[in-house]
Design a protein around this motif. Structure first.
Motif, PDB file in Angstrom:
ATOM      1  N   GLY A   4     -53.194  45.926 -13.310  1.00 47.02           N
ATOM      2  CA  GLY A   4     -53.325  45.366 -11.971  1.00 47.02           C
ATOM      3  C   GLY A   4     -53.983  44.007 -11.905  1.00 47.02           C
ATOM      4  O   GLY A   4     -54.391  43.570 -10.833  1.00 47.02           O
ATOM      5  N   GLU A   5     -54.108  43.324 -13.039  1.00 46.09           N
ATOM      6  CA  GLU A   5     -54.695  41.985 -13.028  1.00 46.09           C
ATOM      7  C   GLU A   5     -53.685  40.933 -13.484  1.00 46.09           C
ATOM      8  O   GLU A   5     -52.741  41.238 -14.217  1.00 46.09           O
ATOM      9  CB  GLU A   5     -55.935  41.924 -13.936  1.00 46.09           C
ATOM     10  CG  GLU A   5     -57.146  42.560 -13.300  1.00 46.09           C
ATOM     11  CD  GLU A   5     -58.460  42.211 -13.982  1.00 46.09           C
ATOM     12  OE1 GLU A   5     -59.505  42.467 -13.370  1.00 46.09           O
ATOM     13  OE2 GLU A   5     -58.469  41.696 -15.118  1.00 46.09           O
ATOM     14  N   ARG A   6     -53.950  39.699 -13.053  1.00 43.31           N
ATOM     15  CA  ARG A   6     -53.119  38.569 -13.438  1.00 43.31           C
ATOM     16  C   ARG A   6     -53.798  37.793 -14.567  1.00 43.31           C
ATOM     17  O   ARG A   6     -55.013  37.627 -14.563  1.00 43.31           O
ATOM     18  CB  ARG A   6     -52.921  37.639 -12.247  1.00 43.31           C
ATOM     19  CG  ARG A   6     -52.163  38.282 -11.098  1.00 43.31           C
ATOM     20  CD  ARG A   6     -52.055  37.337  -9.924  1.00 43.31           C
ATOM     21  NE  ARG A   6     -51.141  37.870  -8.915  1.00 43.31           N
ATOM     22  CZ  ARG A   6     -50.640  37.148  -7.914  1.00 43.31           C
ATOM     23  NH1 ARG A   6     -50.972  35.869  -7.776  1.00 43.31           N
ATOM     24  NH2 ARG A   6     -49.811  37.699  -7.050  1.00 43.31           N
ATOM     25  N   ALA A   7     -52.987  37.306 -15.509  1.00 45.71           N
ATOM     26  CA  ALA A   7     -53.527  36.584 -16.663  1.00 45.71           C
ATOM     27  C   ALA A   7     -52.802  35.257 -16.837  1.00 45.71           C
ATOM     28  O   ALA A   7     -51.670  35.083 -16.374  1.00 45.71           O
ATOM     29  CB  ALA A   7     -53.362  37.429 -17.928  1.00 45.71           C
ATOM     30  N   ALA A   8     -53.470  34.331 -17.483  1.00 47.96           N
ATOM     31  CA  ALA A   8     -52.849  33.068 -17.884  1.00 47.96           C
ATOM     32  C   ALA A   8     -53.149  32.829 -19.359  1.00 47.96           C
ATOM     33  O   ALA A   8     -54.153  33.316 -19.883  1.00 47.96           O
ATOM     34  CB  ALA A   8     -53.377  31.908 -17.045  1.00 47.96           C
ATOM     35  N   LEU A   9     -52.253  32.100 -20.025  1.00 47.94           N
ATOM     36  CA  LEU A   9     -52.351  31.876 -21.476  1.00 47.94           C
ATOM     37  C   LEU A   9     -52.279  30.374 -21.752  1.00 47.94           C
ATOM     38  O   LEU A   9     -51.298  29.721 -21.409  1.00 47.94           O
ATOM     39  CB  LEU A   9     -51.196  32.638 -22.163  1.00 47.94           C
ATOM     40  CG  LEU A   9     -50.878  32.342 -23.617  1.00 47.94           C
ATOM     41  CD1 LEU A   9     -52.091  32.547 -24.517  1.00 47.94           C
ATOM     42  CD2 LEU A   9     -49.717  33.245 -24.089  1.00 47.94           C
TER      43      LEU A   9
ATOM     44  N   VAL B  59     -55.932  34.687 -10.718  1.00 51.31           N
ATOM     45  CA  VAL B  59     -55.857  34.920 -12.163  1.00 51.31           C
ATOM     46  C   VAL B  59     -57.235  35.349 -12.655  1.00 51.31           C
ATOM     47  O   VAL B  59     -58.233  34.681 -12.392  1.00 51.31           O
ATOM     48  CB  VAL B  59     -55.391  33.649 -12.904  1.00 51.31           C
ATOM     49  CG1 VAL B  59     -55.559  33.800 -14.413  1.00 51.31           C
ATOM     50  CG2 VAL B  59     -53.936  33.353 -12.549  1.00 51.31           C
ATOM     51  N   ARG B  60     -57.299  36.490 -13.319  1.00 52.84           N
ATOM     52  CA  ARG B  60     -58.578  37.072 -13.745  1.00 52.84           C
ATOM     53  C   ARG B  60     -58.809  36.987 -15.258  1.00 52.84           C
ATOM     54  O   ARG B  60     -59.939  36.969 -15.710  1.00 52.84           O
ATOM     55  CB  ARG B  60     -58.642  38.541 -13.334  1.00 52.84           C
ATOM     56  CG  ARG B  60     -58.670  38.776 -11.850  1.00 52.84           C
ATOM     57  CD  ARG B  60     -60.077  38.660 -11.285  1.00 52.84           C
ATOM     58  NE  ARG B  60     -60.083  38.981  -9.874  1.00 52.84           N
ATOM     59  CZ  ARG B  60     -59.945  38.064  -8.905  1.00 52.84           C
ATOM     60  NH1 ARG B  60     -59.814  36.786  -9.218  1.00 52.84           N
ATOM     61  NH2 ARG B  60     -59.930  38.425  -7.646  1.00 52.84           N
ATOM     62  N   GLN B  61     -57.744  37.029 -16.039  1.00 52.26           N
ATOM     63  CA  GLN B  61     -57.900  36.967 -17.496  1.00 52.26           C
ATOM     64  C   GLN B  61     -57.260  35.675 -18.004  1.00 52.26           C
ATOM     65  O   GLN B  61     -56.083  35.424 -17.741  1.00 52.26           O
ATOM     66  CB  GLN B  61     -57.248  38.181 -18.169  1.00 52.26           C
ATOM     67  CG  GLN B  61     -57.890  39.513 -17.777  1.00 52.26           C
ATOM     68  CD  GLN B  61     -57.346  40.694 -18.586  1.00 52.26           C
ATOM     69  OE1 GLN B  61     -56.890  40.537 -19.721  1.00 52.26           O
ATOM     70  NE2 GLN B  61     -57.395  41.876 -18.001  1.00 52.26           N
ATOM     71  N   VAL B  62     -58.059  34.882 -18.695  1.00 51.52           N
ATOM     72  CA  VAL B  62     -57.562  33.620 -19.231  1.00 51.52           C
ATOM     73  C   VAL B  62     -57.753  33.641 -20.746  1.00 51.52           C
ATOM     74  O   VAL B  62     -58.871  33.671 -21.236  1.00 51.52           O
ATOM     75  CB  VAL B  62     -58.301  32.416 -18.625  1.00 51.52           C
ATOM     76  CG1 VAL B  62     -57.817  31.118 -19.252  1.00 51.52           C
ATOM     77  CG2 VAL B  62     -58.119  32.389 -17.103  1.00 51.52           C
ATOM     78  N   SER B  63     -56.653  33.668 -21.471  1.00 51.76           N
ATOM     79  CA  SER B  63     -56.742  33.670 -22.933  1.00 51.76           C
ATOM     80  C   SER B  63     -56.290  32.321 -23.461  1.00 51.76           C
ATOM     81  O   SER B  63     -55.525  31.605 -22.797  1.00 51.76           O
ATOM     82  CB  SER B  63     -55.894  34.797 -23.517  1.00 51.76           C
ATOM     83  OG  SER B  63     -54.521  34.568 -23.274  1.00 51.76           O
ATOM     84  N   TYR B  64     -56.768  31.988 -24.647  1.00 51.28           N
ATOM     85  CA  TYR B  64     -56.437  30.669 -25.165  1.00 51.28           C
ATOM     86  C   TYR B  64     -56.614  30.582 -26.675  1.00 51.28           C
ATOM     87  O   TYR B  64     -57.444  31.257 -27.256  1.00 51.28           O
ATOM     88  CB  TYR B  64     -57.307  29.590 -24.502  1.00 51.28           C
ATOM     89  CG  TYR B  64     -58.784  29.750 -24.786  1.00 51.28           C
ATOM     90  CD1 TYR B  64     -59.599  30.517 -23.960  1.00 51.28           C
ATOM     91  CD2 TYR B  64     -59.372  29.149 -25.908  1.00 51.28           C
ATOM     92  CE1 TYR B  64     -60.946  30.683 -24.217  1.00 51.28           C
ATOM     93  CE2 TYR B  64     -60.723  29.308 -26.175  1.00 51.28           C
ATOM     94  CZ  TYR B  64     -61.502  30.079 -25.339  1.00 51.28           C
ATOM     95  OH  TYR B  64     -62.835  30.257 -25.612  1.00 51.28           O
ATOM     96  N   VAL B  65     -55.800  29.727 -27.277  1.00 46.23           N
ATOM     97  CA  VAL B  65     -56.120  29.087 -28.552  1.00 46.23           C
ATOM     98  C   VAL B  65     -56.424  27.644 -28.156  1.00 46.23           C
ATOM     99  O   VAL B  65     -55.628  27.012 -27.453  1.00 46.23           O
ATOM    100  CB  VAL B  65     -54.952  29.157 -29.546  1.00 46.23           C
ATOM    101  CG1 VAL B  65     -55.275  28.372 -30.817  1.00 46.23           C
ATOM    102  CG2 VAL B  65     -54.643  30.605 -29.892  1.00 46.23           C
TER     103      VAL B  65
ATOM    104  N   GLU C 283     -50.969  36.829 -29.292  1.00 51.29           N
ATOM    105  CA  GLU C 283     -51.891  37.845 -28.778  1.00 51.29           C
ATOM    106  C   GLU C 283     -52.006  37.762 -27.263  1.00 51.29           C
ATOM    107  O   GLU C 283     -52.187  38.770 -26.578  1.00 51.29           O
ATOM    108  CB  GLU C 283     -53.294  37.653 -29.378  1.00 51.29           C
ATOM    109  CG  GLU C 283     -53.399  37.995 -30.842  1.00 51.29           C
ATOM    110  CD  GLU C 283     -54.786  37.682 -31.412  1.00 51.29           C
ATOM    111  OE1 GLU C 283     -54.945  37.788 -32.633  1.00 51.29           O
ATOM    112  OE2 GLU C 283     -55.696  37.313 -30.645  1.00 51.29           O
ATOM    113  N   GLY C 284     -51.917  36.533 -26.738  1.00 49.65           N
ATOM    114  CA  GLY C 284     -52.080  36.337 -25.303  1.00 49.65           C
ATOM    115  C   GLY C 284     -50.949  36.934 -24.492  1.00 49.65           C
ATOM    116  O   GLY C 284     -51.121  37.256 -23.306  1.00 49.65           O
TER     117      GLY C 284
END
Lengths: 184, 195
Positions: free
Chosen positions: A75-80, A29-35, A63-64
């Protein structure tokens, strides 16, 4: 970390946010977004400190979902990461997962469960599993620290290998209850 | 000053597009991008209103060596106004947003949007930390907009005032899974299958 119980027997306290962080790392996982949520405090810090992760603070949770879709297109994996109250903010954006089959990995710290002291957290918290189900999101539950690694890895595999939407609901019992007492 | 023709603006931004990655917001912006030529590296939205800018951010962060352009409408951008603040946190240099601003909700009966009442989206983007954010009113400015999108340091925001005309529908494919797969295959090649 070692703490002593009232019987002075040493017990291993499992660092479950670190276990989740390790699972996200091993699942690339490369992108981690959060509130932010208090329950996610340590995981957010670990992700910020991880040079292989780009953290993205959000103004609202939906938004996440867009971010994760864009990451996957690139091509990247993200988590929210969010608190249960944020699930309600996501509903229409879940269309992206449902119609396009975008992978979606949501890590949701629960409020409104056993011990909740703020009644305003209860309606959304209680509706979370059903709201996610109606939005086409599979739910997994994390209730015990020792299961964190296995359950987080499973959730990530469901999301990315099956290209589906999954939310890992982290029980309030695990996080602890917000006391509403002044910190001294 | 005569307001700009949205189809002509989009066509001039997307001709000879090289490796440009495009996210098109739902409604007229998606039809405009399709009218300029359906393309595997355009991801048009048919729903999830308010998500276009954030999809652009995720894509721009994942592909820092490619240029990413979000083309959307004023109503769609207004629904995702907070995403401008979020983009302002990470400020990817390869991301541009073009808002085709006709000051109307074109798909639902031409009701006025907030920009008709004076909301200055470019000022919002500028206040959120975009490297450049401006309102475009003249045809003579479009060449510079194009140059910035392909070569400038972002994030960039252009609020292009366009005419309020209803143009023929030019629809992209509706199948979201197909749109996703073709985009990833065109961008990532064999790696698309490897996840």
């Amino acid at each position: 970390v070692r703490e002593r119980t009232s019987k002075t027997r040493p017990v291993e306290v499992i660092d479950w946010p670190a276990a989740i962080h390790n699972a996200l790392k091993s699942q690339r996982v490369r992108q981690v977004s959060y509130v932010p949520d208090a329950g996610h405090k340590r995981l957010i810090e670990l992700c910020h400190a991880d040079r292989n992760m780009t953290t993205v603070p959000l103004t609202t949770e939906e938004e996440g979902i867009g971010l994760a879709a864009g990451a996957w297109l690139g091509g990247e994996r993200a988590a929210l990461l969010m608190q249960s109250s944020g699930v309600g903010n996501c509903v229409n954006a879940l269309t992206l997962a449902a119609t396009c089959g975008f992978p979606l990995l949501m890590l949701v710290t629960m409020r409104g469960e056993a011990g909740e002291r703020n009644p305003w957290q209860v309606p959304m918290g209680q509706a979370v599993p059903e709201a996610l189900r109606l939005g086409g999101v599979r739910t997994l539950r994390l209730g015990r620290a020792e299961e964190a690694s296995a359950v987080a890895n499973t959730a990530a595999k469901v999301a990315f290998e099956e290209q589906s939407a999954v939310a890992l609901l982290i029980s309030q019992q695990l996080i602890g209850v917000k006391s509403f007492e002044e910190k001294r | 000053v005569k307001a700009l023709n949205r189809r002509e603006v989009v066509a001039s931004l997307l001709e000879r597009r090289d490796g440009l990655l495009v996210v098109a917001g739902l409604g007229s912006a998606a039809w405009d991008c399709t009218a300029a030529g359906d393309h595997p590296l355009t991801f048009p939205l048919w729903g999830a209103m308010g998500s276009a800018a954030m999809i652009g951010l995720g894509l721009a962060l994942a592909q820092p060596k490619r240029r990413v352009l979000v083309v959307t409408g004023d109503g769609e951008m207004l629904m995702g106004l907070g995403s401008l603040a979020t983009i302002g946190v990470r400020r990817p240099g390869n991301l541009s947003i073009v808002v085709l601003d006709n000051e109307r909700y074109g798909e639902t009966g031409m009701q006025k949007t907030h920009t008709a009442y004076g909301t200055d989206l470019a000022a919002v983007a500028g206040a959120c930390g975009f490297a450049d954010a401006r309102i475009i009113r003249k045809n003579t400015e479009i060449a510079a907009v194009r140059s910035s999108i392909y070569r400038g340091r972002g994030p960039l925001f252009f609020q292009v005032k366009v005419k309020r005309d209803s143009l023929p529908l030019v629809l992209p494919p509706r199948d979201g899974a197909h749109l996703k797969h073709r985009f990833r295959e065109a961008l990532l090649g064999e790696k698309a299958a490897a996840q």
